[in-house]
Design an enzyme around this catalytic site. Sequence first.
Site, PDB file in Angstrom:
ATOM      1  N   HIS A  84       0.853  -1.196   0.000  1.00  0.00           N
ATOM      2  CA  HIS A  84       0.000   0.000   0.000  1.00  0.00           C
ATOM      3  C   HIS A  84       0.883   1.237   0.000  1.00  0.00           C
ATOM      4  O   HIS A  84       1.831   1.334   0.774  1.00  0.00           O
ATOM      5  CB  HIS A  84      -0.893   0.015   1.248  1.00  0.00           C
ATOM      6  CG  HIS A  84      -1.758   1.235   1.310  1.00  0.00           C
ATOM      7  ND1 HIS A  84      -2.961   1.316   0.646  1.00  0.00           N
ATOM      8  CD2 HIS A  84      -1.583   2.428   1.909  1.00  0.00           C
ATOM      9  CE1 HIS A  84      -3.485   2.513   0.843  1.00  0.00           C
ATOM     10  NE2 HIS A  84      -2.669   3.208   1.609  1.00  0.00           N
ATOM     11  N   ASP A 163     -14.902   3.125   8.257  1.00  0.00           N
ATOM     12  CA  ASP A 163     -13.872   4.008   7.690  1.00  0.00           C
ATOM     13  C   ASP A 163     -14.449   4.835   6.553  1.00  0.00           C
ATOM     14  O   ASP A 163     -14.128   6.016   6.422  1.00  0.00           O
ATOM     15  CB  ASP A 163     -12.665   3.199   7.200  1.00  0.00           C
ATOM     16  CG  ASP A 163     -11.661   4.124   6.506  1.00  0.00           C
ATOM     17  OD1 ASP A 163     -11.139   5.016   7.191  1.00  0.00           O
ATOM     18  OD2 ASP A 163     -11.459   3.998   5.294  1.00  0.00           O
ATOM     19  N   ARG A 170     -14.151  13.291   7.752  1.00  0.00           N
ATOM     20  CA  ARG A 170     -12.856  13.951   7.980  1.00  0.00           C
ATOM     21  C   ARG A 170     -12.521  14.893   6.834  1.00  0.00           C
ATOM     22  O   ARG A 170     -11.953  15.963   7.043  1.00  0.00           O
ATOM     23  CB  ARG A 170     -11.750  12.887   8.132  1.00  0.00           C
ATOM     24  CG  ARG A 170     -11.849  12.132   9.445  1.00  0.00           C
ATOM     25  CD  ARG A 170     -10.963  10.896   9.420  1.00  0.00           C
ATOM     26  NE  ARG A 170      -9.586  11.197   9.099  1.00  0.00           N
ATOM     27  CZ  ARG A 170      -8.776  10.389   8.413  1.00  0.00           C
ATOM     28  NH1 ARG A 170      -9.189   9.217   7.979  1.00  0.00           N
ATOM     29  NH2 ARG A 170      -7.540  10.746   8.171  1.00  0.00           N
ATOM     30  N   SER A 185      -7.217   4.331   9.350  1.00  0.00           N
ATOM     31  CA  SER A 185      -8.022   4.279   8.124  1.00  0.00           C
ATOM     32  C   SER A 185      -7.380   3.323   7.112  1.00  0.00           C
ATOM     33  O   SER A 185      -8.027   2.419   6.570  1.00  0.00           O
ATOM     34  CB  SER A 185      -8.122   5.706   7.554  1.00  0.00           C
ATOM     35  OG  SER A 185      -8.621   5.705   6.258  1.00  0.00           O
ATOM     36  N   LYS A 189      -8.628  -1.065   6.253  1.00  0.00           N
ATOM     37  CA  LYS A 189      -8.964  -1.640   4.946  1.00  0.00           C
ATOM     38  C   LYS A 189      -8.024  -2.796   4.603  1.00  0.00           C
ATOM     39  O   LYS A 189      -8.445  -3.823   4.086  1.00  0.00           O
ATOM     40  CB  LYS A 189      -8.904  -0.553   3.869  1.00  0.00           C
ATOM     41  CG  LYS A 189     -10.104   0.395   3.971  1.00  0.00           C
ATOM     42  CD  LYS A 189      -9.969   1.603   3.084  1.00  0.00           C
ATOM     43  CE  LYS A 189      -9.024   2.611   3.650  1.00  0.00           C
ATOM     44  NZ  LYS A 189      -9.191   3.988   3.264  1.00  0.00           N
TER      45      LYS A 189
HETATM   46  N1  URA Z   1      -5.683   7.035   2.779  1.00  0.00           N
HETATM   47  C1  URA Z   1      -6.653   6.439   3.517  1.00  0.00           C
HETATM   48  O1  URA Z   1      -7.142   5.372   3.163  1.00  0.00           O
HETATM   49  N2  URA Z   1      -7.059   7.045   4.637  1.00  0.00           N
HETATM   50  C2  URA Z   1      -6.554   8.220   5.078  1.00  0.00           C
HETATM   51  O2  URA Z   1      -6.963   8.697   6.116  1.00  0.00           O
HETATM   52  C3  URA Z   1      -5.553   8.832   4.302  1.00  0.00           C
HETATM   53  C4  URA Z   1      -5.117   8.209   3.151  1.00  0.00           C
END
Ligand code: URA
Length: 426
Positions: A84, A163, A170, A185, A189
């Site tokens: 990621h 999320d 946010r 966050s 995932k």
């Molecule tokens: N990417 C995400 O998935 N969440 C965040 O808060 C910032 C970048």
Amino acid sequence: MERFSAVDVIRAKRDGARLTDDQIDWVIDAYTRGVVADEQMSALAMAVFLNGMDTDETARWTAAMVDSGETLTLHSDRPTVDKHSTGGVGDKITLPLAPLVAACGAAVPQLSGRGLGHTGGTLDKLEAIPGWRARLTTEEILAQLADVGAVVCAATEGLAPADRKLYALRDVTATVESIPLIASSIMSKKIAEGADALVLDVKCGSGAFMKTATDARALAEALVGIGVARGLRISALITDMSVPLGRAVGNAVEVAESVDVLRGGGPADVVELTVALAREMLDLAGLSDVDPAAVLASGAAYDVWARMIRAQGGDPEAALPEPKHVHIVEAPADGVVTRLDAYAVGVAAWRLGAGRARKEDQVQAAAGILCHAKPGESVRAGDPLLELRTDTPAAVPSALAALTGAYEIGDSAPAATSLVLATVRG
Ligand code: URA
């Protein structure tokens, strides 16, 4: 009857207390159920933004977000390993990396996102390939992992719904740039996707979320800490994002550059980062005896790429979309490029149509920028420096405005810097 009151939880964090596990489990669950209102969650997000969360609170917050939805089990006969990136400009690394690591013997399930703002999205890039489709069922993902070894597709709706709700909130309450909230966050995932091992590419510099080395390290440590608490094999590379990665920024242009890398060519920085991340992923997958540089050079990664694209309806040999309009920015003087700002190039590409301002916007497959000269390269006055590509010529003036002051030509090359700035291991 609810176990807690949202006001008490907000007050506790507002006053600098540590939230208990029960409070965290309840507030995330109650928010997902709609019992905690958006305005209450906004206040709590701001309290977290201002007062932070410690490692254990962040790990618990992440686990509660994972538990808000479904989790996938993407196991395969081979070791599975995911990557990621926290997002950058010209960051197409997933495209050559996933097939390369699969060609080295691991299984790579890469559930990816779309771009928002100046950073591009992997799915938007791949959708420039005629016929390619991002949405797969869980059965299709598993079948492709078994057959091809690599799959890059959209995350399913049921993953970490807390999320998705919280991120949208946010975004409109100035609470995105909080390390515990970003880390939880991202990791919620990735954990919900069921990876056993994960390598993070934490970007640092003007084109990244984290502008300084101190913040990038803090984010990398927070991400790795959450993974370790969950029993994941995990590590993070902190990599430079002050200059665009490679020469291509956009959608079709980044696919073309990735194909060059898979065919054994491409820009040195893209090759270097692809191979560095592949080594780290192979280490975590228990395949450290395989040399990804040799596999890349052998053409085996390109074969996996072609099979991966075909498995999702795309034609890897098809011509990529060309823009209706091209505008060249010329070098203003003889000399050496000393600076090319990633953020400015990202914003300019976005304004040309490569990115979207709102989730529902369409992106242009052919829009983007080619950087004909990068820091350290010599130019003569009038040489092409940047090639702006778009289907909407009216977008060019605002892209040019974004590029004001974004590059400098000097007398001597800047000192060579390393792309991988640091590594944080779990
Ligand atoms: N990417 C995400 O998935 N969440 C965040 O808060 C910032 C970048």
